[in-house]
Design a protein around this motif. Structure first.
Motif, mmCIF file in Angstrom:
data_model
loop_
_atom_site.group_PDB
_atom_site.id
_atom_site.type_symbol
_atom_site.label_atom_id
_atom_site.label_comp_id
_atom_site.label_asym_id
_atom_site.label_seq_id
_atom_site.Cartn_x
_atom_site.Cartn_y
_atom_site.Cartn_z
ATOM 1 N N UNK A 90 -42.058 23.988 6.713
ATOM 2 C CA UNK A 90 -41.625 25.268 6.228
ATOM 3 C C UNK A 90 -41.766 26.266 7.221
ATOM 4 N N UNK A 91 -40.874 27.138 7.540
ATOM 5 C CA UNK A 91 -40.904 28.242 8.308
ATOM 6 C C UNK A 91 -41.375 29.417 7.719
ATOM 7 N N UNK A 92 -41.823 30.439 8.589
ATOM 8 C CA UNK A 92 -42.182 31.873 7.937
ATOM 9 C C UNK A 92 -41.090 32.387 7.022
ATOM 10 N N UNK A 93 -41.465 33.021 5.992
ATOM 11 C CA UNK A 93 -40.632 33.686 5.024
ATOM 12 C C UNK A 93 -40.062 34.757 5.707
ATOM 13 N N UNK A 94 -38.715 35.121 5.609
ATOM 14 C CA UNK A 94 -37.992 36.574 6.339
ATOM 15 C C UNK A 94 -36.924 36.816 5.293
ATOM 16 N N UNK A 95 -36.489 38.132 5.353
ATOM 17 C CA UNK A 95 -35.636 38.402 4.585
ATOM 18 C C UNK A 95 -34.222 38.553 5.497
ATOM 19 N N UNK A 96 -33.401 37.683 5.515
ATOM 20 C CA UNK A 96 -32.046 37.630 6.296
ATOM 21 C C UNK A 96 -31.310 39.041 6.378
ATOM 22 N N UNK A 97 -31.405 39.669 5.209
ATOM 23 C CA UNK A 97 -30.577 41.031 5.234
ATOM 24 C C UNK A 97 -31.367 42.102 5.684
ATOM 25 N N UNK A 98 -32.541 41.915 6.226
ATOM 26 C CA UNK A 98 -33.395 43.158 6.658
ATOM 27 C C UNK A 98 -32.920 43.739 7.987
ATOM 28 N N UNK A 99 -32.724 44.857 8.287
ATOM 29 C CA UNK A 99 -32.745 45.508 9.503
ATOM 30 C C UNK A 99 -33.313 46.562 9.923
ATOM 31 N N UNK A 100 -34.386 46.288 10.378
ATOM 32 C CA UNK A 100 -35.513 47.316 10.953
ATOM 33 C C UNK A 100 -35.348 47.543 12.568
ATOM 34 N N UNK A 101 -35.765 48.771 12.924
ATOM 35 C CA UNK A 101 -35.891 48.984 14.157
ATOM 36 C C UNK A 101 -36.898 48.196 14.776
ATOM 37 N N UNK A 102 -37.117 48.159 16.182
ATOM 38 C CA UNK A 102 -38.129 47.265 16.905
ATOM 39 C C UNK A 102 -39.424 48.109 16.849
ATOM 40 N N UNK A 103 -39.401 49.307 16.637
ATOM 41 C CA UNK A 103 -40.509 50.156 16.630
ATOM 42 C C UNK A 103 -41.048 50.021 15.164
ATOM 43 N N UNK A 104 -40.269 49.972 14.257
ATOM 44 C CA UNK A 104 -40.719 49.919 12.722
ATOM 45 C C UNK A 104 -41.525 48.233 12.608
ATOM 46 N N UNK A 105 -40.821 47.405 13.081
ATOM 47 C CA UNK A 105 -41.417 46.138 13.202
ATOM 48 C C UNK A 105 -42.754 45.949 13.882
ATOM 49 N N UNK A 106 -42.862 46.645 15.070
ATOM 50 C CA UNK A 106 -43.897 46.449 15.977
ATOM 51 C C UNK A 106 -45.170 47.018 15.145
ATOM 52 N N UNK A 107 -44.943 48.139 14.430
ATOM 53 C CA UNK A 107 -46.116 48.750 13.534
ATOM 54 C C UNK A 107 -46.531 47.804 12.316
ATOM 55 N N UNK A 108 -45.297 47.717 11.408
ATOM 56 C CA UNK A 108 -45.716 46.970 10.157
ATOM 57 C C UNK A 108 -46.150 45.625 10.282
ATOM 58 N N UNK A 109 -45.725 44.983 11.620
ATOM 59 C CA UNK A 109 -45.831 43.400 11.849
ATOM 60 C C UNK A 109 -47.498 43.384 12.265
ATOM 61 N N UNK A 110 -48.276 44.389 12.365
ATOM 62 C CA UNK A 110 -49.765 44.193 12.697
ATOM 63 C C UNK A 110 -50.241 43.352 11.316
ATOM 64 N N UNK A 111 -49.870 43.634 10.205
ATOM 65 C CA UNK A 111 -50.352 43.191 8.999
ATOM 66 C C UNK A 111 -49.812 41.544 8.788
ATOM 67 N N UNK A 112 -49.107 41.103 9.807
ATOM 68 C CA UNK A 112 -48.559 39.777 9.428
ATOM 69 C C UNK A 112 -49.216 38.453 9.157
ATOM 70 N N UNK A 113 -50.499 38.527 9.950
ATOM 71 C CA UNK A 113 -51.348 37.437 9.583
ATOM 72 C C UNK A 113 -51.631 37.277 8.250
ATOM 73 N N UNK A 114 -52.075 38.379 7.629
ATOM 74 C CA UNK A 114 -52.538 38.547 6.158
ATOM 75 C C UNK A 114 -51.259 38.127 5.461
ATOM 76 N N UNK A 115 -49.808 38.825 5.762
ATOM 77 C CA UNK A 115 -48.747 38.553 4.906
ATOM 78 C C UNK A 115 -48.461 36.985 5.009
#
Length: 270
Positions: free
Chosen positions: A45-70
């Motif tokens: 199984x691959x990572x869960x993602x929202x196919x309809x999500x459209x965020x800027x690279x800056x937004x994802x860069x900041x919020x993705x810091x928590x992705x290991x816990x997510x």
């Protein structure tokens, strides 16, 4: 002749099964049954993602810091304030793991994470680790720590966790050497949790969106100049978790987030 070939095939299959069982039992011994079964369940199984999500690279860069816990909690990776973590999982993490039950306890915990407590402890743990067998003695005799017995006890526990897992961390490629370990530190462990826990607190209604964003921004400022890429950040997180939890079982998840094309870490620049 045919009988011999059949016997060879049976022997080969038996050897493969034996090797699998040996590796599986070794993994259970290192990581525990929960991590082992979780790995089996998520296989393929691959990572869960929202196919309809459209965020800027800056937004994802900041919020993705928590992705290991997510990712560990089977949340959604390419999101901002929403983590995609199930309600009961969120409540268990907040109430049981962090003792967060209202706005006041949420703010206190987030301020504590923002102070980078694990990185502070790592400064002493790493120096003690370099002392070899004299590490614990060195910690307990340290002049700066003589009036902080609880902190020393915490450092001793983290030192034991590091000593027990260092060879495994090297074999997994998380750290290349003692010097490399000192370089990456564990700041990502504090920043990653600050990011993720702030978002959980917002989802739970304990903090508003503005405060959540402030925490995400603080986590980003903590790490943006400390690392040169997602790999160092991810491995620092794994190292920090190893010291705190006594297991290096996040290494596989870290590598998946670095490699899988669905993961923002594979396409968002550091």
């Amino acid at each position: 002749m045919t009988k011999t070939i059949i016997l060879l095939i049976i022997a080969f299959v038996a050897l493969m099964v034996f090797n699998f069982l040996v590796k599986a039992l070794w993994r259970v011994r290192k990581d525990g049954w929960g991590a082992f079964w979780g790995k089996l369940k998520s296989a393929g199984q691959g990572p869960r993602v929202d196919a309809d999500a459209h965020y800027t690279e800056e937004e994802l860069r900041k919020f993705s810091l928590g992705n290991l816990y997510v990712y560990q909690q089977q949340g959604t990776l390419n999101t901002t304030f929403a983590t995609g973590v199930l309600n009961n999982v969120r409540e268990t993490i907040l109430y049981s793991y962090f003792s967060i039950k209202d706005h006041t306890s949420a703010v206190e915990t987030l301020q504590w994470l923002a102070s980078a407590p694990s990185q502070t402890a790592f400064h002493y743990v790493y120096e003690a680790f370099l002392q070899g067998k004299e590490g614990k003695k060195w910690l307990r005799a340290h002049e700066e720590l003589k009036d902080h017995s609880d902190f020393v006890d915490d450092c001793v526990e983290k030192l034991e966790n590091l000593q027990n897992n260092f060879e495994y961390l090297v074999s997994e490629g998380i750290v290349a050497s003692r010097e490399d370990m000192g370089r990456i530190g564990v700041l990502a462990w504090d920043a990653g949790r600050l990011n993720f826990i702030a978002r959980l607190c917002h989802e739970q209604g304990f903090i508003d969106k503005d405060l959540c964003q402030q925490c995400v921004d603080v986590a980003y400022e903590m790490t943006k100049d400390a690392y040169t890429g997602w790999k160092d950040y991810a491995y620092s997180y794994v190292l920090g978790r190893t010291l705190s939890m006594g297991s290096a079982n996040m290494s596989g998840l870290a590598k998946e987030l670095l490699e899988k094309p669905e993961s923002p870490w594979s396409y968002v620049k550091w």
